[in-house]
Design a protein around this motif. Structure first.
Motif, PDB file in Angstrom:
ATOM      1  N   CYS A  62       0.950  -1.276  -0.010  1.00 43.66           N
ATOM      2  CA  CYS A  62      -0.135   0.030   0.078  1.00 43.66           C
ATOM      3  C   CYS A  62       0.846   1.531   0.069  1.00 43.66           C
ATOM      4  O   CYS A  62       2.146   1.226   0.761  1.00 43.66           O
ATOM      5  CB  CYS A  62      -0.728   0.033   1.152  1.00 43.66           C
ATOM      6  SG  CYS A  62      -2.147  -0.919   1.202  1.00 43.66           S
ATOM      7  N   VAL A  74      -2.165  -4.284  -1.855  1.00 37.35           N
ATOM      8  CA  VAL A  74      -2.970  -3.829  -2.786  1.00 37.35           C
ATOM      9  C   VAL A  74      -3.039  -5.041  -3.859  1.00 37.35           C
ATOM     10  O   VAL A  74      -2.069  -5.658  -4.064  1.00 37.35           O
ATOM     11  CB  VAL A  74      -2.456  -2.501  -3.487  1.00 37.35           C
ATOM     12  CG1 VAL A  74      -3.785  -2.071  -4.483  1.00 37.35           C
ATOM     13  CG2 VAL A  74      -2.287  -1.487  -2.525  1.00 37.35           C
ATOM     14  N   THR A  75      -4.129  -5.290  -4.253  1.00 37.65           N
ATOM     15  CA  THR A  75      -4.126  -6.321  -5.349  1.00 37.65           C
ATOM     16  C   THR A  75      -4.987  -5.852  -6.413  1.00 37.65           C
ATOM     17  O   THR A  75      -5.845  -5.065  -6.503  1.00 37.65           O
ATOM     18  CB  THR A  75      -4.997  -7.754  -4.795  1.00 37.65           C
ATOM     19  OG1 THR A  75      -6.436  -7.201  -4.313  1.00 37.65           O
ATOM     20  CG2 THR A  75      -4.470  -8.313  -3.888  1.00 37.65           C
ATOM     21  N   LYS A  76      -4.479  -6.420  -7.637  1.00 38.22           N
ATOM     22  CA  LYS A  76      -5.329  -6.272  -9.126  1.00 38.22           C
ATOM     23  C   LYS A  76      -5.252  -7.441  -9.738  1.00 38.22           C
ATOM     24  O   LYS A  76      -4.406  -8.065  -9.828  1.00 38.22           O
ATOM     25  CB  LYS A  76      -4.478  -4.903  -9.692  1.00 38.22           C
ATOM     26  CG  LYS A  76      -5.041  -4.384 -10.767  1.00 38.22           C
ATOM     27  CD  LYS A  76      -4.569  -3.149 -11.317  1.00 38.22           C
ATOM     28  CE  LYS A  76      -5.117  -2.546 -12.456  1.00 38.22           C
ATOM     29  NZ  LYS A  76      -6.231  -2.017 -12.266  1.00 38.22           N
ATOM     30  N   SER A 119      -8.699  -1.326  -8.844  1.00 40.56           N
ATOM     31  CA  SER A 119      -7.660  -1.991  -7.939  1.00 40.56           C
ATOM     32  C   SER A 119      -8.263  -2.093  -6.562  1.00 40.56           C
ATOM     33  O   SER A 119      -8.963  -1.033  -6.277  1.00 40.56           O
ATOM     34  CB  SER A 119      -6.474  -1.313  -7.801  1.00 40.56           C
ATOM     35  OG  SER A 119      -5.973  -0.784  -9.282  1.00 40.56           O
ATOM     36  N   ASN A 120      -7.755  -3.283  -5.858  1.00 40.33           N
ATOM     37  CA  ASN A 120      -8.392  -3.401  -4.352  1.00 40.33           C
ATOM     38  C   ASN A 120      -7.551  -2.883  -3.402  1.00 40.33           C
ATOM     39  O   ASN A 120      -6.531  -3.101  -2.951  1.00 40.33           O
ATOM     40  CB  ASN A 120      -8.432  -4.943  -4.372  1.00 40.33           C
ATOM     41  CG  ASN A 120      -9.283  -5.103  -2.918  1.00 40.33           C
ATOM     42  OD1 ASN A 120      -9.670  -4.180  -2.305  1.00 40.33           O
ATOM     43  ND2 ASN A 120      -9.713  -6.401  -2.700  1.00 40.33           N
ATOM     44  N   TYR A 121      -8.106  -1.533  -2.997  1.00 35.81           N
ATOM     45  CA  TYR A 121      -7.119  -0.868  -2.004  1.00 35.81           C
ATOM     46  C   TYR A 121      -7.983  -0.951  -0.712  1.00 35.81           C
ATOM     47  O   TYR A 121      -7.545  -0.175   0.217  1.00 35.81           O
ATOM     48  CB  TYR A 121      -7.225   0.639  -2.372  1.00 35.81           C
ATOM     49  CG  TYR A 121      -6.120   0.910  -3.431  1.00 35.81           C
ATOM     50  CD1 TYR A 121      -6.516   0.834  -4.609  1.00 35.81           C
ATOM     51  CD2 TYR A 121      -4.913   1.288  -3.049  1.00 35.81           C
ATOM     52  CE1 TYR A 121      -5.503   1.117  -5.658  1.00 35.81           C
ATOM     53  CE2 TYR A 121      -3.722   1.645  -4.021  1.00 35.81           C
ATOM     54  CZ  TYR A 121      -4.286   1.579  -5.236  1.00 35.81           C
ATOM     55  OH  TYR A 121      -3.427   1.823  -6.302  1.00 35.81           O
ATOM     56  N   CYS A 123      -5.917  -1.539   2.607  1.00 32.77           N
ATOM     57  CA  CYS A 123      -4.917  -0.456   3.200  1.00 32.77           C
ATOM     58  C   CYS A 123      -5.577   0.300   4.377  1.00 32.77           C
ATOM     59  O   CYS A 123      -4.966   0.562   5.415  1.00 32.77           O
ATOM     60  CB  CYS A 123      -4.735   0.564   2.055  1.00 32.77           C
ATOM     61  SG  CYS A 123      -3.957  -0.075   0.602  1.00 32.77           S
TER      62      CYS A 123
END
Lengths: 145, 480
Positions: free
Chosen positions: B99, B112-114, B133-135, B138
Motif C-alpha cells: 500500500c 493492494v491487489t489487482k 484495484s483493490n485498496y 489499506c
C-alpha cells in the motif's frame, strides 16, 4: 438575423451530439484531451528551457494541471479516470518531453551512501576517540584529589 | 480529426461552466475508496499528498516507457497507472503491491491487489464497470490501529511521568543523605538528570506534536524539529552517562586502583558535551537531505545518532565484562570481600546495558503479522518509556545503602516523635557494617600498605562523610 441562425446551428449541434453526451466514455475522449489539455501544457513547456524539462521543481505545476485537466474532461464526458486513453496520452507526452529524465529521485528519499557514510562514521569514530580520551585522562589523574 | 469534437467541447463549456479546484480531484479520488473517513487533513497535508501522487504518476509513465516489452507468450494485461500505483505487464492472475503511504489512514504494510483475467484484461468492478484495484485492505484495520496507538500514547505518557517522579525522588534522596554522596553517586545523579530531560522531551513531543492538528505553520515546523533534535540529544546523553559509569568503575578497579578521587571533569564532557555532536549532525543532515514534516519519516539518517549509541553499548559491555573477569580471576584470591562489593556494583551497571540496549537490539526482530506486530509495539512502548523508572529502582530504591539510610532516618523520626525531644542530628549517618565503593578502595589501599593502618580506620576522620567506621575484619555490603 445572423445571431438567430447561429443559435439554430448551435441547437442543431446539441441535438446531433446529444447521444454522444449521454453515452458512456467514447474514443472522443482521447481527442478531447489531446486538443484541450495539451495546448496549455505545450505553452507552459515552451516557456521553459529544454534543459529544464527534466527538472521536477519547474515542471510539477504544469504537469499537475495537465493531469487535472484530463480528470475534469473525464468527469464531463462520463469517463472514469484513469483509463487506457489516459495511459496512451501520457506515454505520448512523456515520449516527447521527458524521454531522457531520471527514473527516480522525485519523492523524498535517503541520500546516497557516499554522503550517508561519512555522516554516520564520523560520530562513531569521535565516540571511540572520546572514550579513549576519558579513560586516558582518568588514568593520568591518579594521586590528584 | 474532424471539426466535430472542437464544437462539442465548446458546447460543453457553454452548457456547464463549473470549475473544479485541484483539491476536489483528490477528495473525489479518496472518496471512491473510503466513503467514511473522519480523519481530518489540513491543506498542507493535501498538497504534500498531491505532490507524492503526481511524482508517482510521473515516474510510473517513465517506467512504462522504458521497460522492455514483455517476452513471455500468452495473454497478459498491459502496464498501466491506476491513479495511485504503477502496474507492470502481468500474467493472468492476481498482481499485488505494498500500500502507498499517501494518506494517514493507509497502512504501508498492507497489500493492494489487482486481478488480471485470462483474456489479458484488467479486472472491472461489477457495479460501475470501471477498471478497479483493490485498496480496501489499506484502510481496513485503521480504526483498530488507532485504538492501539492511543493505548501506546497513554502508556508512554504514564511511563514518562512515573520515570520523572521516581528519578526526582532518587535525586532528592541522594542529595539529602550526605553520607551517600560519593563520586559514583554524583555520576548517578547526572545520569538521572539526563533521563529526566529525556522524559520531559518525549512528553513534550507527544503533547505538542502528536496532539496538534495545525501542523502546517512554519513556526510549528521549526518548533517540532527543535524538539526532535532535543530528543536525540537527551537519548544519546542517557547512553553516554551509562558509559561514564562503566568507565568510572573500570578506572577504579583496573586502570588506577590506587586513585582516591578521580577528576570528574572529563566525565561531564563525555556525558553532557559530546552528545551535542551526533545530535547536531543529525539535524544538519535531515535539513539538507530529508526535510519532511516534523522529521517523522523513518530513514537511515537515524543511524547518525543510533550508531554512537550502539558503539557506547558495546564499549560499556566490554569494560564491564573486563572488570568482572579481573574480579573473578585476580581479586577473588586475594581480596575476597572487596571483590564481592565491586561485583555487586558491576552487576547493577551491567544489568543496565541489556535493559537500555534491548530496544535497539530487538528492532530487527520486528514481526510482520498484524497481531504479533501489535504485541511487539506494546512491549516496546512499555519498555522504552518506563526505563527511567527502572533505572531509579535499580540504582536507588534497591540500593542497600539507601535503604538502610532511609530506615535509620525513619527510625530517628519515630524516636523523635515518641520521645518528643529534639535530637540534633544531621544527615551524617554512621556506618557500622556498610561500605561503598570508594570506601572499599581506601580500605584496599590500607590493607595493601599493611595491617597497622587498619586500626586508623576505626573512628571518623576529618568529617568526610564517606569514611566508614569499620572494624578491620568486617566488610560487608548488603546490596549493590
Amino acid at each position: 438575423m445572423a445571431s438567430v441562425s447561429w443559435r439554430h446551428a448551435l441547437f442543431f449541434l446539441v441535438v446531433v451530439n446529444l447521444p454522444v453526451l449521454t453515452l458512456a466514455c467514447s474514443s472522443h475522449y482521447g481527442n478531447a484531451i489531446e486538443e484541450f489539455c495539451l495546448i496549455k501544457f505545450k505553452l507552459d513547456m515552451e516557456v521553459l528551457d529544454q534543459q529544464q524539462w527534466c527538472s521536477w521543481e519547474d515542471t510539477v505545476e504544469s504537469y499537475g494541471e495537465l493531469t487535472n485537466c484530463t480528470f475534469l474532461v473525464a468527469l464531463k464526458m462520463n469517463c472514469f479516470w484513469p483509463n487506457r486513453m489516459v495511459d496512451e496520452f501520457f506515454i505520448r507526452v512523456h515520449r516527447h518531453y521527458f524521454h531522457d529524465c531520471a527514473l527516480s529521485g522525485r519523492l523524498l528519499h535517503d541520500p546516497p551512501n557516499r554522503i550517508l557514510g561519512p555522516f554516520i562514521v564520523v560520530p562513531i569514530l569521535v565516540t571511540l576517540l572520546m572514550t579513549a580520551l576519558v579513560v586516558w585522562r582518568s588514568k593520568r589523574s591518579e594521586g590528584i584529589v | 480529426m474532424t471539426r466535430k469534437p472542437s464544437l462539442l467541447l465548446m458546447l460543453i463549456l457553454l452548457l456547464d461552466t463549473e470549475v473544479c479546484q485541484c483539491e476536489d480531484v483528490l477528495v473525489a479520488a479518496r472518496m471512491s475508496v473510503d466513503e467514511m473517513n473522519d480523519i481530518p487533513e489540513s491543506p498542507a497535508d493535501l498538497s504534500v499528498t498531491r505532490e507524492q501522487i503526481l511524482s508517482a504518476q510521473f515516474e510510473c509513465y517513465l517506467k512504462i516507457m522504458y521497460e522492455p516489452p514483455r517476452r513471455d507468450p500468452g495473454p497478459y494485461c498491459n502496464r498501466t497507472w491506476d491513479g495511485w500505483l504503477c502496474w507492470g505487464d502481468s500474467a493472468p492472475g492476481t498482481a499485488f503491491q505494498q500500500c502507498p503511504s499517501y494518506f494517514p489512514d493507509f497502512e504501508p504494510s498492507e497489500i493492494v491487489t489487482k486481478v488480471c483475467d485470462s483474456d489479458g484484461h484488467w479486472f472491472r468492478h461489477p457495479e460501475s464497470n470501471r477498471l478497479w484495484s483493490n485498496y480496501t485492505q489499506c484502510s481496513a484495520y485503521t480504526k483498530q490501529k488507532l485504538k492501539l496507538t492511543l493505548v501506546g500514547y497513554y502508556l508512554a505518557i504514564v511511563g514518562n511521568v512515573l520515570s520523572i517522579i521516581s528519578l526526582i525522588i532518587s535525586i532528592c534522596i541522594f542529595s539529602y543523605f550526605k553520607c551517600l554522596s560519593c563520586q559514583r553517586i554524583t555520576l548517578h545523579k547526572n545520569m538521572f538528570t539526563s533521563f529526566i530531560l529525556n522524559s520531559f522531551a518525549i512528553i513534550g513531543w507527544f503533547y505538542f506534536v502528536i496532539g496538534e492538528q495545525q501542523t502546517g505553520t512554519d513556526s510549528f515546523q521549526v518548533g517540532c524539529k527543535i524538539l526532535a533534535s532535543l530528543i536525540h540529544y537527551t537519548s544519546c546523553s542517557n547512553f553516554f552517562w551509562m558509559l561514564c559509569e562503566g568507565i568510572y568503575l573500570h578506572t577504579l578497579v583496573i586502570v588506577a586502583v590506587f586513585v582516591g578521587e578521580q577528576q570528574l571533569g572529563w566525565y561531564y564532557v563525555l556525558g553532557w558535551g559530546f552528545p551535542v555532536i551526533p545530535a547536531v549532525m543529525y539535524a544538519v543532515a535531515r535539513l539538507l537531505f530529508l526535510d519532511d514534516r516534523c522529521w517523522v519519516m523513518n530513514t537511515n539518517l537515524l543511524y547518525i545518532t543510533h550508531g554512537p549509541i550502539y558503539v557506547t553499548l558495546l564499549v560499556n559491555l566490554f569494560f564491564l565484562l573486563n572488570i568482572m573477569r579481573v574480579l573473578i580471576t585476580k581479586l577473588r584470591v586475594t581480596h575476597q570481600t572487596e571483590s564481592n562489593v565491586y561485583m555487586k556494583a558491576v552487576r547493577a551497571t551491567i544489568i543496565l546495558v541489556p535493559l537500555l540496549g534491548a530496544q535497539f537490539i530487538v528492532v530487527p526482530l520486528q514481526p510482520s503479522g498484524r497481531f504479533s506486530l501489535a504485541v511487539y509495539e506494546l512491549f516496546m512502548n512499555i519498555f522504552v518509556h518506563f526505563q527511567g523508572f527502572l533505572v531509579a529502582v535499580i540504582f536507588c530504591f534497591c540500593n542497600g545503602e539507601v535503604q538502610s539510610a532511609l530506615r535509620r532516618k525513619f527510625a530517628q523520626y519515630r524516636g523523635q516523635w515518641r520521645r518528643r525531644r529534639l535530637v540534633t542530628t544531621d544527615s551524617h549517618c554512621t556506618y557500622h557494617t556498610n561500605s561503598s565503593i570508594t570506601e572499599t578502595s581506601r580500605v584496599t589501599i590500607s590493607l595493601e600498605h599493611g595491617s597497622s593502618n587498619t586500626h586508623s580506620l576505626n573512628g571518623r576522620s576529618n568529617g568526610n562523610p564517606c569514611e566508614p567506621e569499620i572494624s578491620g575484619e568486617v566488610l560487608q555490603s548488603t546490596e549493590i
